[in-house]
Design a protein around this motif. Sequence first.
Motif, mmCIF file in Angstrom:
data_model
loop_
_atom_site.group_PDB
_atom_site.id
_atom_site.type_symbol
_atom_site.label_atom_id
_atom_site.label_comp_id
_atom_site.label_asym_id
_atom_site.label_seq_id
_atom_site.Cartn_x
_atom_site.Cartn_y
_atom_site.Cartn_z
ATOM 1 N N ASP A 1 -6.805 5.758 3.607
ATOM 2 C CA ASP A 1 -8.033 4.962 3.475
ATOM 3 C C ASP A 1 -7.717 3.503 3.155
ATOM 4 O O ASP A 1 -8.312 2.581 3.722
ATOM 5 C CB ASP A 1 -8.928 5.542 2.370
ATOM 6 N N ARG A 2 -6.780 3.285 2.238
ATOM 7 C CA ARG A 2 -6.430 1.907 1.856
ATOM 8 C C ARG A 2 -5.815 1.155 3.041
ATOM 9 O O ARG A 2 -6.083 -0.040 3.234
ATOM 10 C CB ARG A 2 -5.487 1.904 0.653
ATOM 11 N N LEU A 3 -4.997 1.851 3.814
ATOM 12 C CA LEU A 3 -4.432 1.223 5.009
ATOM 13 C C LEU A 3 -5.538 0.854 6.004
ATOM 14 O O LEU A 3 -5.575 -0.255 6.542
ATOM 15 C CB LEU A 3 -3.422 2.159 5.679
ATOM 16 N N GLU A 4 -6.451 1.793 6.242
ATOM 17 C CA GLU A 4 -7.519 1.559 7.221
ATOM 18 C C GLU A 4 -8.452 0.435 6.793
ATOM 19 O O GLU A 4 -9.041 -0.249 7.630
ATOM 20 C CB GLU A 4 -8.322 2.849 7.442
ATOM 21 N N GLU A 5 -8.594 0.259 5.476
ATOM 22 C CA GLU A 5 -9.494 -0.783 4.976
ATOM 23 C C GLU A 5 -8.868 -2.177 5.067
ATOM 24 O O GLU A 5 -9.568 -3.178 4.913
ATOM 25 C CB GLU A 5 -9.879 -0.480 3.522
ATOM 26 N N ASN A 6 -7.565 -2.256 5.336
ATOM 27 C CA ASN A 6 -6.902 -3.548 5.467
ATOM 28 C C ASN A 6 -7.308 -4.202 6.790
ATOM 29 O O ASN A 6 -7.272 -3.570 7.842
ATOM 30 C CB ASN A 6 -5.379 -3.364 5.408
ATOM 31 N N ASP A 7 -7.685 -5.465 6.733
ATOM 32 C CA ASP A 7 -8.202 -6.151 7.920
ATOM 33 C C ASP A 7 -7.177 -6.257 9.046
ATOM 34 O O ASP A 7 -7.553 -6.348 10.218
ATOM 35 C CB ASP A 7 -8.690 -7.559 7.547
ATOM 36 N N ASP A 8 -5.894 -6.292 8.713
ATOM 37 C CA ASP A 8 -4.860 -6.426 9.742
ATOM 38 C C ASP A 8 -4.521 -5.093 10.414
ATOM 39 O O ASP A 8 -3.922 -5.079 11.492
ATOM 40 C CB ASP A 8 -3.575 -7.009 9.141
ATOM 41 N N VAL A 9 -4.856 -3.996 9.775
ATOM 42 C CA VAL A 9 -4.505 -2.672 10.304
ATOM 43 C C VAL A 9 -5.549 -2.240 11.327
ATOM 44 O O VAL A 9 -6.744 -2.193 11.041
ATOM 45 C CB VAL A 9 -4.400 -1.636 9.167
ATOM 46 N N GLN A 10 -5.084 -1.926 12.528
ATOM 47 C CA GLN A 10 -5.984 -1.562 13.619
ATOM 48 C C GLN A 10 -6.207 -0.046 13.681
ATOM 49 O O GLN A 10 -7.325 0.417 13.809
ATOM 50 C CB GLN A 10 -5.396 -2.070 14.940
ATOM 51 N N ASN A 11 -5.126 0.711 13.596
ATOM 52 C CA ASN A 11 -5.220 2.173 13.663
ATOM 53 C C ASN A 11 -4.183 2.802 12.745
ATOM 54 O O ASN A 11 -3.085 2.251 12.584
ATOM 55 C CB ASN A 11 -4.964 2.685 15.091
ATOM 56 N N VAL A 12 -4.529 3.942 12.172
ATOM 57 C CA VAL A 12 -3.584 4.721 11.376
ATOM 58 C C VAL A 12 -3.587 6.144 11.922
ATOM 59 O O VAL A 12 -4.639 6.785 12.012
ATOM 60 C CB VAL A 12 -3.961 4.750 9.878
ATOM 61 N N TYR A 13 -2.418 6.629 12.308
ATOM 62 C CA TYR A 13 -2.283 7.997 12.805
ATOM 63 C C TYR A 13 -1.360 8.759 11.855
ATOM 64 O O TYR A 13 -0.402 8.196 11.325
ATOM 65 C CB TYR A 13 -1.678 8.006 14.211
ATOM 66 N N HIS A 14 -1.630 10.037 11.645
ATOM 67 C CA HIS A 14 -0.815 10.814 10.707
ATOM 68 C C HIS A 14 -0.790 12.274 11.134
ATOM 69 O O HIS A 14 -1.566 12.697 12.000
ATOM 70 C CB HIS A 14 -1.384 10.691 9.287
ATOM 71 N N ILE B 1 0.841 -1.203 0.000
ATOM 72 C CA ILE B 1 0.000 0.000 0.000
ATOM 73 C C ILE B 1 0.879 1.257 0.000
ATOM 74 O O ILE B 1 0.623 2.213 -0.739
ATOM 75 C CB ILE B 1 -0.962 -0.002 1.216
ATOM 76 N N LEU B 2 1.930 1.253 0.814
ATOM 77 C CA LEU B 2 2.839 2.397 0.873
ATOM 78 C C LEU B 2 3.533 2.611 -0.469
ATOM 79 O O LEU B 2 3.576 3.738 -0.990
ATOM 80 C CB LEU B 2 3.883 2.188 1.966
ATOM 81 N N ASN B 3 4.077 1.539 -1.032
ATOM 82 C CA ASN B 3 4.824 1.653 -2.289
ATOM 83 C C ASN B 3 3.961 2.175 -3.424
ATOM 84 O O ASN B 3 4.384 3.021 -4.212
ATOM 85 C CB ASN B 3 5.431 0.304 -2.669
ATOM 86 N N LYS B 4 2.725 1.654 -3.518
ATOM 87 C CA LYS B 4 1.833 2.074 -4.603
ATOM 88 C C LYS B 4 1.477 3.560 -4.502
ATOM 89 O O LYS B 4 1.202 4.213 -5.509
ATOM 90 C CB LYS B 4 0.553 1.239 -4.596
ATOM 91 N N ALA B 5 1.485 4.077 -3.269
ATOM 92 C CA ALA B 5 1.111 5.480 -3.063
ATOM 93 C C ALA B 5 2.316 6.408 -3.063
ATOM 94 O O ALA B 5 2.173 7.623 -2.902
ATOM 95 C CB ALA B 5 0.367 5.621 -1.733
ATOM 96 N N GLY B 6 3.522 5.838 -3.218
ATOM 97 C CA GLY B 6 4.722 6.670 -3.176
ATOM 98 C C GLY B 6 5.215 6.940 -1.777
ATOM 99 O O GLY B 6 5.988 7.864 -1.536
ATOM 100 N N GLY B 7 4.777 6.119 -0.833
ATOM 101 C CA GLY B 7 5.243 6.234 0.543
ATOM 102 C C GLY B 7 6.377 5.261 0.806
ATOM 103 O O GLY B 7 6.780 4.494 -0.073
#
Length: 246
Positions: free
Chosen positions: A222-235, A116-122
């Motif tokens: 959004d893509r990170l948050e939609e991943n079932d393994d990801v619990q929280n995303v902070y930025h 997800i990071l690579n596809k977004a340039g992260g």
Amino acid sequence: MSGHSKWATIKHKKGAADAKRGQMFTKLIKEISIAARMGGGDPDSNPRLRTAILKAKAANMPKDNVERAIKKGTGELEGVNYEELTYEAYAPGGVAVLIEVLTDNKNRAAADVRNILNKAGGSLATAGAVSRLFKRKGIITFDGEKYTEDQIMEAALEGGAEDVTASDGIIEVTTTPEDFEAVLNALNAKNFESMSAEISMVPDAEVALDKDATSKVMKMIDRLEENDDVQNVYHNLEIPEDYEEE
């Protein structure tokens, strides 16, 4: 579930919160289960479990779901063993991102996050590079159309809150992690119904980007948050009040 209250508010206003309720419940169940596994099934002696249950109540999760999640964590019911992982990353534009994962397959989770990071340039960051830019805080939000800032402020400060702010129809109460439960209980005692209540990672400062770059970063989040393994995303992305999800 981002933990970034302004963006959570935008999604709430757009009605996306209801659409993601099932996914939210899944993540809350995982959090309750691992809290019970690590500290026991009695919330009175397990602060992490107490906090997870408070968060579930704020999301209107049925009591039966909470009780089953606790029993899965303590082994009374068959459940899944989850591992906790935290990834530190940079999104395009130098935006700092913390990704908390609860997974039963850390290889899959790591591959998904990197993809997800690579596809977004992260890109992934070195340990500590991103986490030092955040502080752990309790965040409780209320509907500014139901309550006034003064009403919430009086009860919140009496309960030990650090700060109360109002913006764009949302009243936000900030606490230390240690005082979170006491402040929430004080507000509940006055019959104030919260929109959300959680221990969150709050950035020390935010990064402002142009409209296109903001949109790209938000799509990645959004893509990170939609991943079932990801619990929280902070930025630490500054989201303009007129921002609209495409």
